[in-house]
Write a protein that holds these residues in place. Sequence first.
Motif, short mmCIF file in Angstrom:
data_model
loop_
_atom_site.label_atom_id
_atom_site.label_comp_id
_atom_site.label_asym_id
_atom_site.label_seq_id
_atom_site.Cartn_x
_atom_site.Cartn_y
_atom_site.Cartn_z
N MET A 134 -20.06 21.00 -3.79
CA MET A 134 -18.72 20.70 -4.30
C MET A 134 -17.75 20.68 -3.13
N ARG A 135 -16.80 19.75 -3.19
CA ARG A 135 -15.78 19.64 -2.14
C ARG A 135 -14.44 19.32 -2.77
N ARG A 136 -13.41 19.45 -1.96
CA ARG A 136 -12.09 18.97 -2.37
C ARG A 136 -12.16 17.45 -2.42
N ILE A 140 -16.80 23.14 -0.26
CA ILE A 140 -16.62 24.52 -0.72
C ILE A 140 -17.96 25.13 -1.12
N ASP A 187 -16.39 30.26 -4.70
CA ASP A 187 -16.51 28.86 -5.14
C ASP A 187 -15.28 28.40 -5.90
N THR A 188 -14.65 29.31 -6.63
CA THR A 188 -13.53 28.96 -7.49
C THR A 188 -12.21 29.53 -6.97
N HIS A 199 -11.90 19.17 -7.95
CA HIS A 199 -12.96 19.13 -6.94
C HIS A 199 -13.98 18.09 -7.36
N GLU A 200 -14.77 17.62 -6.39
CA GLU A 200 -15.86 16.67 -6.64
C GLU A 200 -17.18 17.41 -6.46
N GLY A 201 -18.05 17.32 -7.47
CA GLY A 201 -19.34 18.00 -7.40
C GLY A 201 -20.49 17.04 -7.61
N ASN A 203 -12.57 21.20 -12.42
CA ASN A 203 -11.16 21.54 -12.47
C ASN A 203 -11.03 23.06 -12.40
#
Length: 108
Positions: free
Chosen positions: A39-41, A48, A70-71, A77-79, A102
Amino acid sequence: MADTFTIKQGDTSPALARVLETAQGPIPLEVGDRVTFSMRRPYGGPVIVDRQPCQIREGNVVVYFWHDRDTAVPGLHEGEFQITRADGSIETVPNGGYLVVNVVETVA
């Protein structure tokens, strides 16, 4: 419409559970397959979660258990999940975009 998972900032529950699928339908998972979650921004932002292992459960359900880090950053975020087959082949899901995660900011 993009698949969206919502979790509160700093929470580690609920776990992220999905049956991985493409436009052709659910992807069968085999003994020896390995699934990770990243997952990333958005828009190429910092990573992240970097290829953390998932559990594979009955019915081809893949589960990622969150860590508090992680949160930690609220926002979208895009996962994606990556399946590494026993033969070494790799498939990334979703293959036409991202899972939207989200992370909702806490009040305090």
